[in-house]
Write an enzyme that holds these catalytic residues in place. Structure first.
Site: not given
Ligand code: GLN
Length: 202
Positions: A53, A55, A83, A110, A177, A179
């Site tokens: 999602g 962060s 992720c 990130r 991912h 899933e």
């Molecule tokens: N780079 C995103 C973050 O900092 C994570 C992206 C993802 O979960 N698909 O949360």
């Protein structure tokens, strides 16, 4: 109950992000699934998936109470971060918008693979216990990039020569991912951790 093992009770953190897809995968594997939004939801669970999602959003919506309960749960049970979930369990560069739990000895950048437009899919190289007829496909969506691994961390999958899935104790981390692809081998791996935990406990 199958072979003396109780159906696994797994939580999926449902604060934000793509938790419904993880839930579907787990249900298809015969697990009992709980969407976790409060500390009370963690009661009786044997493991937790922290989905992808964003962060910064996860940091914003998480209460201190839930943060404390997650810290306790993730230090004592199998947990899998994908992720953004991986970021939240690891260490990352200082940013006031992101407060990670720093439970895994892993550092990430990130958005190290670039922005949304740089998202990509690629075949991965995996350790023998994850190898099947076809290589797994990694879907990388604004994925974190691993910048440092502690000595107790084991690499499970690579994209080119970079680690993209690792384990540290009972913490499983994937930058991509699983899933979102039809391939459930990482879910089966996580489930096998929980079942072997049940065997030890019984
Ligand atoms: N780079 C995103 C973050 O900092 C994570 C992206 C993802 O979960 N698909 O949360």
């Amino acid at each position: 109950m199958v072979n003396g093992l109780v159906m696994a009770r797994i939580g999926v953190l449902a604060l934000q992000g793509d938790f419904p897809m993880h839930e579907q995968r787990l249900l298809a594997l015969g697990c009992q699934v709980t969407q976790v939004r409060t500390p009370q939801d963690l009661t009786g669970l044997e493991g937790l998936i922290w989905p992808g999602g964003e962060s910064t959003t996860m940091t914003r919506v998480m209460t201190d109470e839930l943060r404390g309960a997650l810290r306790e749960f993730c230090s004592t049970h199998p947990v899998w971060g994908t992720c953004a979930g991986m970021i939240m369990l690891s260490h990352t560069d200082p940013d006031p918008r992101v407060r990670t739990l720093e439970l895994a000895d892993v550092h990430v950048n990130r958005n190290g693979w670039g922005r949304q437009v740089h998202s990509f899919e690629a075949d991965l190289r995996v350790v023998p216990e994850l190898a099947e007829l076809r290589a797994p496909v990694g879907m990388f969506i604004r994925a974190p990039r691993i910048t440092r691994l502690g000595p107790a961390v084991r690499v499970l999958a690579w994209y080119r020569d970079e680690p993209v899935a690792v384990e540290h104790g009972r913490i499983l981390l994937t930058t991509f991912h699983p899933e979102l692809t039809g391939d459930d081998r990482f879910h089966r791996l996580f489930l096998s951790w929980i079942l072997s935990h049940q065997r030890v406990a019984s």
